[in-house]
Design a protein around this motif. Structure first.
Motif, PDB file in Angstrom:
ATOM      1  N   VAL A  57       0.834  -1.204   0.000  1.00  0.00           N
ATOM      2  CA  VAL A  57       0.000   0.000   0.000  1.00  0.00           C
ATOM      3  C   VAL A  57       0.869   1.255   0.000  1.00  0.00           C
ATOM      4  O   VAL A  57       0.590   2.214  -0.724  1.00  0.00           O
ATOM      5  N   ALA A  58       1.935   1.263   0.792  1.00  0.00           N
ATOM      6  CA  ALA A  58       2.816   2.434   0.859  1.00  0.00           C
ATOM      7  C   ALA A  58       3.415   2.742  -0.511  1.00  0.00           C
ATOM      8  O   ALA A  58       3.554   3.906  -0.888  1.00  0.00           O
ATOM      9  N   LYS A  61       0.816   4.409  -2.686  1.00  0.00           N
ATOM     10  CA  LYS A  61       0.583   5.805  -2.285  1.00  0.00           C
ATOM     11  C   LYS A  61       1.653   6.742  -2.847  1.00  0.00           C
ATOM     12  O   LYS A  61       1.411   7.934  -2.993  1.00  0.00           O
ATOM     13  N   LYS A  62       2.825   6.200  -3.171  1.00  0.00           N
ATOM     14  CA  LYS A  62       3.911   7.009  -3.715  1.00  0.00           C
ATOM     15  C   LYS A  62       3.757   7.256  -5.221  1.00  0.00           C
ATOM     16  O   LYS A  62       4.373   8.159  -5.760  1.00  0.00           O
ATOM     17  N   ALA A 142      -7.720   0.848   0.867  1.00  0.00           N
ATOM     18  CA  ALA A 142      -6.722   1.824   1.331  1.00  0.00           C
ATOM     19  C   ALA A 142      -6.408   2.849   0.247  1.00  0.00           C
ATOM     20  O   ALA A 142      -6.341   4.052   0.523  1.00  0.00           O
ATOM     21  N   VAL A 143      -6.255   2.389  -0.982  1.00  0.00           N
ATOM     22  CA  VAL A 143      -5.959   3.300  -2.090  1.00  0.00           C
ATOM     23  C   VAL A 143      -7.147   4.227  -2.325  1.00  0.00           C
ATOM     24  O   VAL A 143      -6.988   5.442  -2.509  1.00  0.00           O
ATOM     25  N   GLU A 145      -9.466   5.174  -0.192  1.00  0.00           N
ATOM     26  CA  GLU A 145      -9.563   6.139   0.902  1.00  0.00           C
ATOM     27  C   GLU A 145      -8.454   7.186   0.830  1.00  0.00           C
ATOM     28  O   GLU A 145      -8.699   8.373   1.007  1.00  0.00           O
ATOM     29  N   ASP A 146      -7.221   6.739   0.574  1.00  0.00           N
ATOM     30  CA  ASP A 146      -6.080   7.647   0.541  1.00  0.00           C
ATOM     31  C   ASP A 146      -6.217   8.692  -0.564  1.00  0.00           C
ATOM     32  O   ASP A 146      -5.870   9.851  -0.369  1.00  0.00           O
ATOM     33  N   LEU A 147      -6.708   8.271  -1.713  1.00  0.00           N
ATOM     34  CA  LEU A 147      -6.843   9.196  -2.839  1.00  0.00           C
ATOM     35  C   LEU A 147      -8.162   9.951  -2.815  1.00  0.00           C
ATOM     36  O   LEU A 147      -8.402  10.827  -3.637  1.00  0.00           O
TER      37      LEU A 147
END
Length: 167
Positions: A57-58, A61-62, A142-143, A145-147
Motif C-alpha cells: 500500500v505504501a 501511495k507514492k 486503502a488506495v 480512501e487515501d486518494l
C-alpha cells in the motif's frame, strides 16, 4: 469511444460494446488478445502476481496520479470493459482485470485502480488464494480512501464484501 461503448451497453449490446472497447484500446496501444485467451490469461496472471508481490500500500501511495487524457481514457475503458465482459464475453474478464492492474501500476494511479485491485482480489479468491485476495481487497480500500476516490466506494465494497467475503 467510451461514450459509444456505454451507449451500446445501455442498449444491452454487451458483446458489441466489448468489441468496440477492445478496438479502441488497441488504437492506443493496449492489446487484449482474443485468441488463445486461456494461455494469455495465465501469462497475464503470472505477470500481475509477480508485479504485485513487490508492491505494498505504501508503494501505491507514492505513485503519482496520472492525468494524461489518453491514459485516463484507457483506464476508464479497461474498467468498464471488465464489467461489461461479465455480460458479453466472460472469458475475457480476468484478462482485462490483469491488464487493468498492470496498466495502473505502469501509468500511475487512476480512479479505477481500487476497482481493479478489488476485482483482482475477487479473481484470486476464486482460485482459492484467500490470503492474497484479502490483501488486495484491503489494498483497494486503502488506495480508494487515501486518494479520496468517492465514486468507487459502492463498487469496491460490493466486490469485497458482496462477492469475495459475503459473510
Amino acid at each position: 469511444h467510451y461514450i459509444h461503448v456505454r451507449s451500446l451497453a445501455q442498449r444491452n449490446e454487451m458483446e458489441k460494446a466489448v468489441d468496440v472497447g477492445l478496438e479502441a484500446l488497441e488504437l492506443i496501444g493496449v492489446r487484449i488478445p482474443s485468441d488463445n485467451v486461456k494461455l494469455h490469461t495465465l501469462i497475464e496472471l503470472f505477470k500481475t502476481r509477480r508485479l504485485m508481490k513487490r508492491i505494498c500500500v505504501a508503494d501505491l501511495k507514492k505513485i503519482e496520479p496520472n492525468k494524461e487524457k489518453q491514459v485516463v481514457s484507457a483506464s476508464r475503458l479497461l474498467n468498464i470493459l471488465g464489467t461489461l465482459s461479465l455480460s458479453g464475453k466472460k472469458h475475457l474478464c480476468p484478462l482485462i482485470c490483469f491488464k487493468s492492474v498492470q496498466f495502473n501500476i505502469k501509468h500511475g494511479i487512476l480512479s479505477g485502480m481500487p476497482i481493479s485491485l478489488a476485482t483482482y482480489g475477487f479473481l484470486l479468491s476464486r482460485f482459492g488464494m484467500l490470503t492474497e485476495a484479502t490483501s488486495y481487497c484491503e489494498m483497494a480500500n486503502a488506495v480508494r480512501e487515501d486518494l479520496g476516490i468517492v465514486e468507487t466506494i459502492a463498487s469496491v465494497n460490493m466486490s469485497i464484501y458482496g462477492i469475495v467475503f459475503p459473510f
